[in-house]
Design a protein around this motif. Structure first.
Motif, PDB file in Angstrom:
ATOM      1  N   PRO A  89      14.929  13.984  18.059  1.00 40.04           N
ATOM      2  CA  PRO A  89      14.483  14.838  19.165  1.00 40.04           C
ATOM      3  C   PRO A  89      15.471  15.974  19.390  1.00 40.04           C
ATOM      4  CG  PRO A  89      14.282  12.546  19.754  1.00 40.04           C
ATOM      5  CD  PRO A  89      15.035  12.592  18.455  1.00 40.04           C
ATOM      6  N   ARG A  90      14.956  17.131  19.750  1.00 42.19           N
ATOM      7  CA  ARG A  90      15.743  18.354  19.730  1.00 42.19           C
ATOM      8  C   ARG A  90      16.101  18.922  21.099  1.00 42.19           C
ATOM      9  NH1 ARG A  90      13.642  23.321  16.002  1.00 42.19           N
ATOM     10  NH2 ARG A  90      15.218  24.803  16.560  1.00 42.19           N
ATOM     11  N   TYR A  91      15.433  18.509  22.170  1.00 45.13           N
ATOM     12  CA  TYR A  91      15.599  19.149  23.478  1.00 45.13           C
ATOM     13  C   TYR A  91      16.114  18.180  24.528  1.00 45.13           C
ATOM     14  CZ  TYR A  91      12.828  22.663  21.185  1.00 45.13           C
ATOM     15  OH  TYR A  91      12.373  23.591  20.282  1.00 45.13           O
ATOM     16  N   ILE A  92      16.799  18.735  25.539  1.00 48.30           N
ATOM     17  CA  ILE A  92      17.328  17.971  26.663  1.00 48.30           C
ATOM     18  C   ILE A  92      16.738  18.557  27.949  1.00 48.30           C
ATOM     19  CG2 ILE A  92      19.409  17.391  27.963  1.00 48.30           C
ATOM     20  CD1 ILE A  92      20.983  17.686  25.388  1.00 48.30           C
ATOM     21  N   VAL A  93      16.221  17.688  28.818  1.00 47.67           N
ATOM     22  CA  VAL A  93      15.747  18.143  30.124  1.00 47.67           C
ATOM     23  C   VAL A  93      16.976  18.328  30.997  1.00 47.67           C
ATOM     24  CG1 VAL A  93      14.414  17.533  32.164  1.00 47.67           C
ATOM     25  CG2 VAL A  93      13.520  17.000  29.901  1.00 47.67           C
ATOM     26  N   SER A  94      17.169  19.549  31.511  1.00 44.64           N
ATOM     27  CA  SER A  94      18.354  19.854  32.305  1.00 44.64           C
ATOM     28  C   SER A  94      18.117  19.728  33.800  1.00 44.64           C
ATOM     29  CB  SER A  94      18.832  21.275  32.001  1.00 44.64           C
ATOM     30  OG  SER A  94      19.197  21.379  30.654  1.00 44.64           O
ATOM     31  N   ALA A  95      16.936  20.140  34.267  1.00 46.69           N
ATOM     32  CA  ALA A  95      16.658  20.106  35.697  1.00 46.69           C
ATOM     33  C   ALA A  95      15.152  20.101  35.934  1.00 46.69           C
ATOM     34  CB  ALA A  95      17.286  21.315  36.384  1.00 46.69           C
ATOM     35  N   VAL A  96      14.774  19.649  37.131  1.00 41.91           N
ATOM     36  CA  VAL A  96      13.366  19.616  37.520  1.00 41.91           C
ATOM     37  C   VAL A  96      13.279  20.143  38.944  1.00 41.91           C
ATOM     38  CG1 VAL A  96      11.383  18.120  37.899  1.00 41.91           C
ATOM     39  CG2 VAL A  96      12.953  17.612  36.044  1.00 41.91           C
ATOM     40  N   SER A  97      12.286  21.024  39.191  1.00 41.24           N
ATOM     41  CA  SER A  97      12.130  21.619  40.510  1.00 41.24           C
ATOM     42  C   SER A  97      10.727  21.347  41.046  1.00 41.24           C
ATOM     43  CB  SER A  97      12.365  23.132  40.415  1.00 41.24           C
ATOM     44  OG  SER A  97      12.036  23.766  41.617  1.00 41.24           O
ATOM     45  N   ASP A  98      10.631  20.862  42.281  1.00 39.81           N
ATOM     46  CA  ASP A  98       9.363  20.614  42.979  1.00 39.81           C
ATOM     47  C   ASP A  98       8.426  19.655  42.248  1.00 39.81           C
ATOM     48  OD1 ASP A  98      10.129  22.245  45.070  1.00 39.81           O
ATOM     49  OD2 ASP A  98       9.208  24.023  44.190  1.00 39.81           O
ATOM     50  N   VAL A  99       8.985  18.725  41.479  1.00 36.72           N
ATOM     51  CA  VAL A  99       8.185  17.707  40.803  1.00 36.72           C
ATOM     52  C   VAL A  99       8.879  16.368  41.014  1.00 36.72           C
ATOM     53  CG1 VAL A  99       7.330  16.883  38.577  1.00 36.72           C
ATOM     54  CG2 VAL A  99       7.375  19.319  39.038  1.00 36.72           C
TER      55      VAL A  99
ATOM     56  N   MET B 118       1.955  24.975  44.777  1.00 32.88           N
ATOM     57  CA  MET B 118       2.888  25.565  43.825  1.00 32.88           C
ATOM     58  C   MET B 118       3.259  24.516  42.778  1.00 32.88           C
ATOM     59  SD  MET B 118       6.579  27.176  44.655  1.00 32.88           S
ATOM     60  CE  MET B 118       7.687  27.597  43.377  1.00 32.88           C
ATOM     61  N   ALA B 119       3.113  24.875  41.517  1.00 30.77           N
ATOM     62  CA  ALA B 119       3.461  23.962  40.427  1.00 30.77           C
ATOM     63  C   ALA B 119       4.978  23.895  40.275  1.00 30.77           C
ATOM     64  CB  ALA B 119       2.831  24.447  39.129  1.00 30.77           C
ATOM     65  N   GLY B 120       5.441  22.765  39.826  1.00 30.23           N
ATOM     66  CA  GLY B 120       6.870  22.590  39.617  1.00 30.23           C
ATOM     67  C   GLY B 120       7.322  23.205  38.305  1.00 30.23           C
ATOM     68  N   LYS B 121       8.615  23.121  38.059  1.00 28.51           N
ATOM     69  CA  LYS B 121       9.193  23.657  36.834  1.00 28.51           C
ATOM     70  C   LYS B 121      10.091  22.601  36.206  1.00 28.51           C
ATOM     71  CE  LYS B 121       9.088  28.424  38.270  1.00 28.51           C
ATOM     72  NZ  LYS B 121       9.761  29.693  38.286  1.00 28.51           N
ATOM     73  N   ILE B 122      10.055  22.531  34.889  1.00 24.47           N
ATOM     74  CA  ILE B 122      10.926  21.650  34.125  1.00 24.47           C
ATOM     75  C   ILE B 122      11.811  22.534  33.260  1.00 24.47           C
ATOM     76  CG2 ILE B 122      11.056  19.817  32.400  1.00 24.47           C
ATOM     77  CD1 ILE B 122       8.278  18.915  33.340  1.00 24.47           C
ATOM     78  N   PHE B 123      13.113  22.485  33.495  1.00 20.89           N
ATOM     79  CA  PHE B 123      14.064  23.306  32.744  1.00 20.89           C
ATOM     80  C   PHE B 123      14.628  22.479  31.599  1.00 20.89           C
ATOM     81  CE2 PHE B 123      13.903  24.882  37.038  1.00 20.89           C
ATOM     82  CZ  PHE B 123      13.853  26.250  36.870  1.00 20.89           C
ATOM     83  N   TYR B 124      14.629  23.055  30.401  1.00 21.77           N
ATOM     84  CA  TYR B 124      15.140  22.335  29.240  1.00 21.77           C
ATOM     85  C   TYR B 124      15.972  23.265  28.379  1.00 21.77           C
ATOM     86  CZ  TYR B 124      11.654  24.727  26.397  1.00 21.77           C
ATOM     87  OH  TYR B 124      10.918  25.690  25.764  1.00 21.77           O
ATOM     88  N   ARG B 125      16.780  22.669  27.499  1.00 21.56           N
ATOM     89  CA  ARG B 125      17.565  23.468  26.560  1.00 21.56           C
ATOM     90  C   ARG B 125      17.615  22.743  25.225  1.00 21.56           C
ATOM     91  NH1 ARG B 125      22.444  21.303  25.486  1.00 21.56           N
ATOM     92  NH2 ARG B 125      23.377  19.909  26.993  1.00 21.56           N
ATOM     93  N   GLU B 126      17.980  23.485  24.185  1.00 22.76           N
ATOM     94  CA  GLU B 126      18.113  22.916  22.861  1.00 22.76           C
ATOM     95  C   GLU B 126      19.439  22.171  22.753  1.00 22.76           C
ATOM     96  OE1 GLU B 126      17.010  24.566  18.493  1.00 22.76           O
ATOM     97  OE2 GLU B 126      17.010  26.016  20.126  1.00 22.76           O
TER      98      GLU B 126
ATOM     99  N   LEU C 131       1.790  16.799  34.723  1.00 25.92           N
ATOM    100  CA  LEU C 131       2.289  17.080  36.062  1.00 25.92           C
ATOM    101  C   LEU C 131       1.821  18.424  36.614  1.00 25.92           C
ATOM    102  CD1 LEU C 131       5.980  15.919  35.569  1.00 25.92           C
ATOM    103  CD2 LEU C 131       4.178  14.724  36.806  1.00 25.92           C
ATOM    104  N   GLY C 132       1.257  19.246  35.740  1.00 26.90           N
ATOM    105  CA  GLY C 132       0.890  20.592  36.162  1.00 26.90           C
ATOM    106  C   GLY C 132       2.121  21.458  36.360  1.00 26.90           C
ATOM    107  N   ALA C 133       3.170  21.192  35.585  1.00 25.68           N
ATOM    108  CA  ALA C 133       4.440  21.917  35.714  1.00 25.68           C
ATOM    109  C   ALA C 133       4.584  22.950  34.600  1.00 25.68           C
ATOM    110  CB  ALA C 133       5.606  20.943  35.663  1.00 25.68           C
ATOM    111  N   GLU C 134       5.490  23.873  34.813  1.00 24.15           N
ATOM    112  CA  GLU C 134       5.786  24.924  33.849  1.00 24.15           C
ATOM    113  C   GLU C 134       7.086  24.577  33.124  1.00 24.15           C
ATOM    114  OE1 GLU C 134       7.229  29.585  34.008  1.00 24.15           O
ATOM    115  OE2 GLU C 134       6.425  28.637  35.800  1.00 24.15           O
ATOM    116  N   LEU C 135       7.116  24.789  31.809  1.00 26.20           N
ATOM    117  CA  LEU C 135       8.343  24.573  31.035  1.00 26.20           C
ATOM    118  C   LEU C 135       9.145  25.863  31.005  1.00 26.20           C
ATOM    119  CD1 LEU C 135       7.087  22.519  27.967  1.00 26.20           C
ATOM    120  CD2 LEU C 135       8.557  21.734  29.818  1.00 26.20           C
TER     121      LEU C 135
END
Length: 64
Positions: free
Chosen positions: A20-30, A1-9, A51-55
């Protein structure tokens, strides 16, 4: 299962600014440590591809 990278503006972003315009808020399974406070979308895409992760973009609340 690929991980997920959560970001927001960022909140205080001015159109046309060269910052730079975005902030990484959370990371799951990475196994990832993020040291920068703000990132560009191209940088986020490169990290996710390596990383093979999904944004996942976080939505703003109803007041915005």
């Amino acid at each position: 299962m690929a991980g997920k990278i959560f970001y927001r503006e960022r909140k205080k972003f001015v159109d046309g600014a060269k910052t730079p315009r975005y902030i990484v808020s959370a990371v799951s399974d990475v196994n990832l440590k993020v040291y920068s406070k703000h990132m560009r979308m191209s940088e986020l895409k490169q990290v996710a591809e390596a990383l093979g992760a999904e944004l996942v973009a976080l939505k703003r609340g109803p007041k915005h």
